[in-house]
Design a protein around this motif. Structure first.
Motif, PDB file in Angstrom:
ATOM      1  N   PRO A 195      53.235  43.959  49.173  1.00 33.11           N
ATOM      2  CA  PRO A 195      54.456  44.068  48.363  1.00 33.11           C
ATOM      3  C   PRO A 195      54.729  42.795  47.577  1.00 33.11           C
ATOM      4  N   ASN A 196      55.459  42.975  46.482  1.00 28.88           N
ATOM      5  CA  ASN A 196      55.935  41.844  45.666  1.00 28.88           C
ATOM      6  C   ASN A 196      54.798  40.934  45.212  1.00 28.88           C
ATOM      7  N   THR A 197      53.640  41.543  44.945  1.00 31.05           N
ATOM      8  CA  THR A 197      52.486  40.780  44.494  1.00 31.05           C
ATOM      9  C   THR A 197      52.376  40.869  42.982  1.00 31.05           C
ATOM     10  N   PRO A 198      52.222  39.721  42.303  1.00 31.36           N
ATOM     11  CA  PRO A 198      51.989  39.781  40.858  1.00 31.36           C
ATOM     12  C   PRO A 198      50.727  40.576  40.557  1.00 31.36           C
ATOM     13  N   VAL A 199      50.713  41.228  39.425  1.00 31.58           N
ATOM     14  CA  VAL A 199      49.551  42.010  39.026  1.00 31.58           C
ATOM     15  C   VAL A 199      48.342  41.092  38.922  1.00 31.58           C
ATOM     16  N   LEU A 200      47.165  41.611  39.358  1.00 36.08           N
ATOM     17  CA  LEU A 200      45.952  40.810  39.323  1.00 36.08           C
ATOM     18  C   LEU A 200      45.744  40.206  37.944  1.00 36.08           C
ATOM     19  N   ALA A 201      45.582  38.898  37.905  1.00 33.98           N
ATOM     20  CA  ALA A 201      45.372  38.185  36.650  1.00 33.98           C
ATOM     21  C   ALA A 201      43.913  37.759  36.546  1.00 33.98           C
TER      22      ALA A 201
ATOM     23  N   CYS B 267      49.497  47.479  40.198  1.00 35.37           N
ATOM     24  CA  CYS B 267      48.183  46.854  40.159  1.00 35.37           C
ATOM     25  C   CYS B 267      47.144  47.815  39.595  1.00 35.37           C
ATOM     26  N   ALA B 268      47.171  49.056  40.055  1.00 37.58           N
ATOM     27  CA  ALA B 268      46.209  50.052  39.591  1.00 37.58           C
ATOM     28  C   ALA B 268      46.346  50.301  38.094  1.00 37.58           C
ATOM     29  N   ILE B 269      47.579  50.404  37.626  1.00 34.76           N
ATOM     30  CA  ILE B 269      47.799  50.625  36.189  1.00 34.76           C
ATOM     31  C   ILE B 269      47.323  49.429  35.381  1.00 34.76           C
ATOM     32  N   ALA B 270      47.604  48.225  35.871  1.00 36.12           N
ATOM     33  CA  ALA B 270      47.176  47.023  35.156  1.00 36.12           C
ATOM     34  C   ALA B 270      45.654  46.917  35.092  1.00 36.12           C
ATOM     35  N   LEU B 271      44.978  47.238  36.202  1.00 34.39           N
ATOM     36  CA  LEU B 271      43.510  47.199  36.210  1.00 34.39           C
ATOM     37  C   LEU B 271      42.928  48.243  35.263  1.00 34.39           C
ATOM     38  N   ALA B 272      43.518  49.438  35.259  1.00 33.12           N
ATOM     39  CA  ALA B 272      43.041  50.484  34.362  1.00 33.12           C
ATOM     40  C   ALA B 272      43.199  50.051  32.908  1.00 33.12           C
ATOM     41  N   ARG B 273      44.312  49.431  32.610  1.00 32.06           N
ATOM     42  CA  ARG B 273      44.531  48.965  31.235  1.00 32.06           C
ATOM     43  C   ARG B 273      43.542  47.851  30.889  1.00 32.06           C
ATOM     44  N   MET B 274      43.313  46.927  31.814  1.00 34.69           N
ATOM     45  CA  MET B 274      42.424  45.792  31.574  1.00 34.69           C
ATOM     46  C   MET B 274      40.998  46.243  31.293  1.00 34.69           C
ATOM     47  N   HIS B 275      40.559  47.296  31.997  1.00 33.76           N
ATOM     48  CA  HIS B 275      39.167  47.737  31.899  1.00 33.76           C
ATOM     49  C   HIS B 275      38.994  48.983  31.034  1.00 33.76           C
TER      50      HIS B 275
ATOM     51  N   ALA C 152      30.049  43.862  48.713  1.00 29.22           N
ATOM     52  CA  ALA C 152      31.365  43.473  48.209  1.00 29.22           C
ATOM     53  C   ALA C 152      31.243  42.698  46.903  1.00 29.22           C
ATOM     54  N   VAL C 153      30.281  41.776  46.841  1.00 30.71           N
ATOM     55  CA  VAL C 153      30.065  41.007  45.607  1.00 30.71           C
ATOM     56  C   VAL C 153      29.698  41.949  44.462  1.00 30.71           C
ATOM     57  N   ARG C 154      28.795  42.872  44.742  1.00 26.01           N
ATOM     58  CA  ARG C 154      28.381  43.800  43.685  1.00 26.01           C
ATOM     59  C   ARG C 154      29.537  44.683  43.244  1.00 26.01           C
ATOM     60  N   ASP C 155      30.323  45.176  44.189  1.00 23.41           N
ATOM     61  CA  ASP C 155      31.453  46.031  43.839  1.00 23.41           C
ATOM     62  C   ASP C 155      32.520  45.279  43.053  1.00 23.41           C
ATOM     63  N   ALA C 156      32.647  43.985  43.326  1.00 22.18           N
ATOM     64  CA  ALA C 156      33.690  43.187  42.682  1.00 22.18           C
ATOM     65  C   ALA C 156      33.253  42.579  41.352  1.00 22.18           C
ATOM     66  N   LEU C 157      32.003  42.795  40.943  1.00 23.85           N
ATOM     67  CA  LEU C 157      31.502  42.146  39.726  1.00 23.85           C
ATOM     68  C   LEU C 157      32.373  42.371  38.483  1.00 23.85           C
TER      69      LEU C 157
ATOM     70  N   GLN D 190      35.565  38.752  34.876  1.00 23.48           N
ATOM     71  CA  GLN D 190      36.731  38.452  34.058  1.00 23.48           C
ATOM     72  C   GLN D 190      37.600  37.345  34.652  1.00 23.48           C
ATOM     73  N   SER D 191      37.166  36.772  35.767  1.00 28.69           N
ATOM     74  CA  SER D 191      37.958  35.726  36.410  1.00 28.69           C
ATOM     75  C   SER D 191      37.735  34.378  35.731  1.00 28.69           C
ATOM     76  N   ARG D 192      38.662  33.477  35.941  1.00 28.80           N
ATOM     77  CA  ARG D 192      38.531  32.119  35.417  1.00 28.80           C
ATOM     78  C   ARG D 192      37.635  31.268  36.302  1.00 28.80           C
ATOM     79  N   GLU D 193      37.708  31.515  37.613  1.00 23.59           N
ATOM     80  CA  GLU D 193      36.957  30.710  38.569  1.00 23.59           C
ATOM     81  C   GLU D 193      36.744  31.508  39.852  1.00 23.59           C
ATOM     82  N   VAL D 194      35.568  31.347  40.462  1.00 27.29           N
ATOM     83  CA  VAL D 194      35.261  32.018  41.721  1.00 27.29           C
ATOM     84  C   VAL D 194      34.852  30.966  42.745  1.00 27.29           C
TER      85      VAL D 194
END
Length: 278
Positions: free
Chosen positions: A147-153, A22-30, A170-175, A180-184
């Motif tokens: 465990p066994n969680t798909p990478v954050l999409a 997950c961490a690697i995928a987020l780093a790549r995404m951002h 939390a909202v500010r930290d998650a911005l 980049q989300s499809r729906e919140v």
């Protein structure tokens, strides 16, 4: 989001945990840098599948790897996976440091955008104390990854909203993730209290719209569930990739009377990632 920290226990096999992926995928995404803090803080073999009998026989005489060897091997795996994902990465030292692992965790989290940590069932000591230290003292959010969680999409995110300072944080930290989300889906559990500001959930959605976030507000009842379980159930029913919520938002007395959603999450066996922010 430009600097991501992941805390990992040393692997007992030649693979990485969901938190690392997950961490690697987020780093790549951002386009972010990744730092890995690796330390052996507990001994827990419950998550490992049983070895086939023939392999047990072959390995019966093999000497088990030491903690230092497993830390080094995990560092190699992280570096290799990060290189394959074109992510810059460094390994932060935990041994031979002048401060405790707790202080090291706090300091490292303070100078990163987010801390990612694996969640393998209910949070127990000593991992629990490290998490609480990072939450209270770092000023940064933590993402628990089961465990066994798909990478954050770039999919659906549920935001728990109660109008408290921690929820706002939390909202500010998650911005970066929300944008980049499809729906919140912004949700409030309304069984136990009245909101001081009516329609604050709708107002939050209007604020998020200015960040080009498609957000909708709704209320839920916890009924016989605790608040944390209700939020997790809502997120799973919504097929969300992530639950965002404030941590330890209320005073000690109220937590004694009504419980704490944060403790509920700590005690749960979560099935989707959860972002907590204090």
């Amino acid at each position: 989001m430009k600097d991501i920290l992941v805390f990992l226990s040393p692997s007992r096999r030649d693979d990485l945990s969901s938190g690392a992926h997950c961490a690697i995928a987020l780093a790549r995404m951002h386009g972010a840098h990744l730092s890995a803090l690796i330390a052996d803080v507990e001994t827990d073999l419950r998550d490992l599948p049983p070895e086939p009998d023939i392999r047990q026989v072959e390995r019966a005489g093999a000497k088990p790897a030491t903690s230092s060897e497993r830390v080094a091997r995990t560092a190699e795996l992280v570096q290799s996976a990060a290189t394959d994902a074109n992510v810059s990465c460094d390994i932060l030292q935990t041994e031979n440091q002048p401060v405790s692992l707790r202080e090291r965790m706090i300091h490292c989290t303070q100078v990163h955008d987010v801390l990612i940590i694996d969640a393998r069932g209910p949070l127990d000591s000593p991992r629990k104390e490290l998490v609480e230290a990072a939450l209270f003292a770092s000023g940064r959010p933590i993402v628990f990854v089961p465990p066994n969680t798909p990478v954050l999409a770039k999919g659906r995110i549920v935001v728990a909203w109660d109008g408290t300072r921690s929820a706002v944080r939390a909202v500010r930290d998650a911005l970066p993730l929300l944008a980049q989300s499809r729906e919140v889906l912004v949700v409030s559990v309304i069984d136990d209290k009245l909101f001081p500001i009516p329609h604050s959930g709708d107002a939050l959605c209007r604020y998020l719209a200015r960040w080009h976030v498609d957000a909708k507000f709704g209320t839920i009842h916890r009924e016989t569930l605790n608040i944390g379980a209700s939020l997790l159930a809502c997120a799973q029913q919504a097929d969300a990739d992530l639950l965002v919520m404030g941590a330890f938002a209320h005073g000690f007395e109220r937590e004694l009377m009504l419980g704490s959603a944060t403790r509920d999450i700590f005690n749960a066996r979560i099935e989707i990632p959860v972002l907590l922010s204090h």
